[in-house]
Structure formats: C-alpha cells, structure tokens
Motif scaffolding. Sequence first.
Motif, mmCIF file in Angstrom:
data_model
loop_
_atom_site.group_PDB
_atom_site.id
_atom_site.type_symbol
_atom_site.label_atom_id
_atom_site.label_comp_id
_atom_site.label_asym_id
_atom_site.label_seq_id
_atom_site.Cartn_x
_atom_site.Cartn_y
_atom_site.Cartn_z
ATOM 1 N N VAL A 2 0.629 -1.140 -0.069
ATOM 2 C CA VAL A 2 0.034 0.003 0.063
ATOM 3 C C VAL A 2 0.866 1.285 0.016
ATOM 4 N N LYS A 3 0.844 2.345 -0.842
ATOM 5 C CA LYS A 3 1.325 3.514 -0.838
ATOM 6 C C LYS A 3 0.278 4.655 -0.841
ATOM 7 N N LEU A 4 0.648 5.221 0.197
ATOM 8 C CA LEU A 4 -0.146 6.380 0.629
ATOM 9 C C LEU A 4 0.566 7.736 0.273
ATOM 10 N N PHE A 5 -0.494 8.508 -0.365
ATOM 11 C CA PHE A 5 0.075 9.791 -0.777
ATOM 12 C C PHE A 5 -1.157 10.994 -0.333
ATOM 13 N N ASN A 6 -0.499 12.216 0.262
ATOM 14 C CA ASN A 6 -1.446 13.046 0.559
ATOM 15 C C ASN A 6 -1.515 13.958 -0.661
ATOM 16 N N ILE A 7 -2.413 13.859 -1.278
ATOM 17 C CA ILE A 7 -2.478 14.517 -2.816
ATOM 18 C C ILE A 7 -4.110 14.528 -3.234
ATOM 19 N N CYS A 8 -4.356 15.353 -3.832
ATOM 20 C CA CYS A 8 -5.603 15.724 -4.684
ATOM 21 C C CYS A 8 -6.149 14.106 -5.633
ATOM 22 N N HIS A 9 -7.216 13.764 -5.443
ATOM 23 C CA HIS A 9 -7.729 12.802 -6.594
ATOM 24 C C HIS A 9 -7.360 12.933 -7.967
ATOM 25 N N SER A 10 -7.321 14.428 -8.156
ATOM 26 C CA SER A 10 -7.267 14.679 -9.746
ATOM 27 C C SER A 10 -5.846 14.675 -10.110
ATOM 28 N N LYS A 11 -4.923 14.311 -9.178
ATOM 29 C CA LYS A 11 -3.604 14.374 -9.356
ATOM 30 C C LYS A 11 -2.904 12.791 -9.471
ATOM 31 N N MET A 12 -3.649 12.107 -9.418
ATOM 32 C CA MET A 12 -3.413 10.531 -9.411
ATOM 33 C C MET A 12 -2.515 10.104 -10.435
ATOM 34 N N GLU A 13 -2.340 10.732 -11.501
ATOM 35 C CA GLU A 13 -1.346 10.223 -12.454
ATOM 36 C C GLU A 13 0.095 10.686 -12.122
ATOM 37 N N ASN A 14 0.274 11.457 -11.360
ATOM 38 C CA ASN A 14 1.438 12.196 -10.658
ATOM 39 C C ASN A 14 2.207 10.945 -9.851
ATOM 40 N N VAL A 15 1.345 10.389 -9.345
ATOM 41 C CA VAL A 15 1.930 9.159 -8.335
ATOM 42 C C VAL A 15 2.084 7.827 -9.068
ATOM 43 N N VAL A 16 0.984 7.507 -9.963
ATOM 44 C CA VAL A 16 1.107 6.019 -10.664
ATOM 45 C C VAL A 16 2.153 5.923 -11.661
ATOM 46 N N ALA A 17 2.846 5.003 -11.952
ATOM 47 C CA ALA A 17 4.003 4.738 -12.869
ATOM 48 C C ALA A 17 3.105 4.787 -14.141
ATOM 49 N N ARG A 18 3.880 5.403 -15.113
ATOM 50 C CA ARG A 18 3.432 5.703 -16.647
ATOM 51 C C ARG A 18 2.992 4.235 -17.037
ATOM 52 N N ASN A 19 3.764 3.240 -17.002
ATOM 53 C CA ASN A 19 3.432 2.039 -17.664
ATOM 54 C C ASN A 19 2.406 1.301 -16.658
ATOM 55 N N ALA A 20 1.925 1.616 -15.820
ATOM 56 C CA ALA A 20 1.213 0.690 -14.936
ATOM 57 C C ALA A 20 -0.160 0.451 -15.823
ATOM 58 N N SER A 21 -0.878 -0.614 -15.454
ATOM 59 C CA SER A 21 -2.004 -1.148 -15.936
ATOM 60 C C SER A 21 -3.121 -1.141 -14.670
ATOM 61 N N VAL A 22 -3.750 -0.060 -14.489
ATOM 62 C CA VAL A 22 -4.523 0.068 -13.513
ATOM 63 C C VAL A 22 -6.143 -0.698 -13.595
ATOM 64 N N ARG A 23 -6.287 -1.625 -12.663
ATOM 65 C CA ARG A 23 -7.522 -2.396 -13.047
ATOM 66 C C ARG A 23 -8.662 -1.714 -12.421
ATOM 67 N N LEU A 24 -8.496 -0.826 -11.054
ATOM 68 C CA LEU A 24 -9.679 -0.310 -10.369
ATOM 69 C C LEU A 24 -9.276 1.047 -9.910
ATOM 70 N N VAL A 25 -10.114 1.964 -10.163
ATOM 71 C CA VAL A 25 -10.120 3.335 -9.365
ATOM 72 C C VAL A 25 -11.304 3.581 -8.731
ATOM 73 N N ALA A 26 -11.511 3.641 -7.389
ATOM 74 C CA ALA A 26 -12.564 3.928 -6.529
ATOM 75 C C ALA A 26 -12.381 5.277 -5.946
ATOM 76 N N PHE A 27 -13.613 5.847 -6.042
ATOM 77 C CA PHE A 27 -14.050 7.045 -5.323
ATOM 78 C C PHE A 27 -15.044 7.057 -4.511
ATOM 79 N N ASN A 28 -15.074 7.433 -3.085
ATOM 80 C CA ASN A 28 -16.286 7.522 -2.068
ATOM 81 C C ASN A 28 -16.010 9.091 -1.736
ATOM 82 N N LEU A 29 -17.132 9.579 -2.800
ATOM 83 C CA LEU A 29 -17.083 11.147 -2.664
ATOM 84 C C LEU A 29 -17.737 11.821 -1.345
ATOM 85 N N GLY A 30 -17.557 13.166 -1.057
ATOM 86 C CA GLY A 30 -18.023 13.641 -0.118
ATOM 87 C C GLY A 30 -17.262 14.313 0.958
ATOM 88 N N TYR A 31 -17.268 14.205 2.140
ATOM 89 C CA TYR A 31 -16.478 14.379 3.418
ATOM 90 C C TYR A 31 -15.936 13.022 4.028
#
Length: 281
Positions: A168-197
Amino acid sequence: MLSLRRWFFPLATHSSLSCSSRITLFLVPPLILKNTLCNSSKKNVSCYSGEPNKKNGFFSVASDLQSSSSCPKDSPFSGLEDALVSYLFGKKRATDIAHMVWKQVVQKGDIVIDATCGNGFDTLAMLNLVADDSHDGYVYALDIQEDALNNTSLLLEKSLSSNERQLVKLFNICHSKMENVVARNASVRLVAFNLGYLPGGDKEIITVSETTSLALEAAKRILMPGGLISIVVYVGHPGGREELEAVESFATKLCVENWICCKLQMLNRPFGPIPIFLYRR
C-alpha cells in the motif's frame, strides 16, 4: 402485488455527441412479464418471456438471467443478482455493493487506486483483493487530508502484516493528481471514489465537482481494458448534488462500444448514497 424482475439491458442512447450504456433495475407487475418484453435496438435485442414462481409470485433469479441475453457477457455485474436485490431491500449498503462488484473485476497482482481513502476501509478491501505471494499487486491510496491518511495508516497497521503493508502506497494528494503518483506504464484495474466528506472528520472539507471531473478523466486515461471506475456519491451535503451531476455528465459521454455504465439509486431516499460503476470493456 409486484413481482421482482431484475432485467439488465443496455439503453441505446447514441447521438452525434455521445453514447452510453446503462443498467436498470425494474419492479414490474407479473401480468406484464407474462408477455414478451423486448429492448430492440439495431445492434442489441434483449427479450424476456416467462412465468412467476407459483410459490411466491417471484421470478427465479438464476434461471431468468441465464436464459436472458440482455446481460452482456463481459459485464462485471453478472453473478451479483442476489447482492443487488439485497441492496434493493436495504440489507446491503452502497459500499457493500461496491466491494462485491470489485471482486468480479480485480485479480491477484493487480494495481488499483483508492482515490479518496478516507478512513481506510476501501483501501483494506482492495489490498485483500490484490495481495498474493508474487507481491506484484499494489494499492495506491490518495487523500487530500492528512487525518484521512493517518486513519488509513492506523487501520492497516492493525489489520495487515508488515509485508502486506508494503503493498500500500499512501499519498497526501488530490484525487485529480493520481497520474502524478502512478507509474506511467502501470495497468490499473480499479479506480475507486468515495465522494463527500471524511466520516468523523470536518464536514466542511469535501470533494468538489471540478476536481472530481478532472479525477475521472485521469482515471479514464490510466484504466486498462477490463478495468472499473467505481464511485459512491453522497448528495446530502452542500455541493453533493452538483458533484453527482458532474459524474453523470462524465459517464453519459462514454461510448457504449467501450463502456458499460450503471447507476443504482433509491427513488424515495433523496439523500441516500448512489453507487455508480463504469466498466471499460
């Protein structure tokens, strides 16, 4: 008395601007279902003809869905009929349904993203889906609040071994910036959002439609074929309804040839959470 019939089908909404695929739940009287029901687009024809169960007036879930051609073979919702009915009758929460859909999609060794990790329960559920002896699977957990990351870290400390926590890799970053932390060649299977507060946190700090729209576009760019964008939207707080509209606007522009899109909503619970699933074929 109404009989329950779970009828899954793609709604053809082709236009010059967009096309989408949606999955709908119907409660339909038995007299209607005794006749043949058809969804007749030029590409897809989905029909049903059957009789209700003599004992309780309900249609047999397994036989109905196996005999109907209306549920796409590559749909992640196949096999979840009982879970969806449990949700319909209040026995499952929106997050429970989300986790069950993930299980249909995510495989051991996959890379997945918890775009709003909150208190860490989704992060933990994802880790249990991807972790294996190969140590190839990873969970990227993001949140803009340090309190959320601390809560997630504490939960993982209590629940996982040291080897598992390394996945597990934790990042204190906005969800809109996910491409900044995921490797460029990564094949992502799931992106999950639980919106609100953040549950138990400051209700004034919320996800907003502007950055959520950017996050969805980023998720679309990095998601592999056979991957899923999972969203639970909460509309009971200021800005929640606008965020739902932003998610729906994004989903309706996804082409039906490449995406299956599903929204589950209780019509008499205007402030209830709304699970939305966007599956890339």
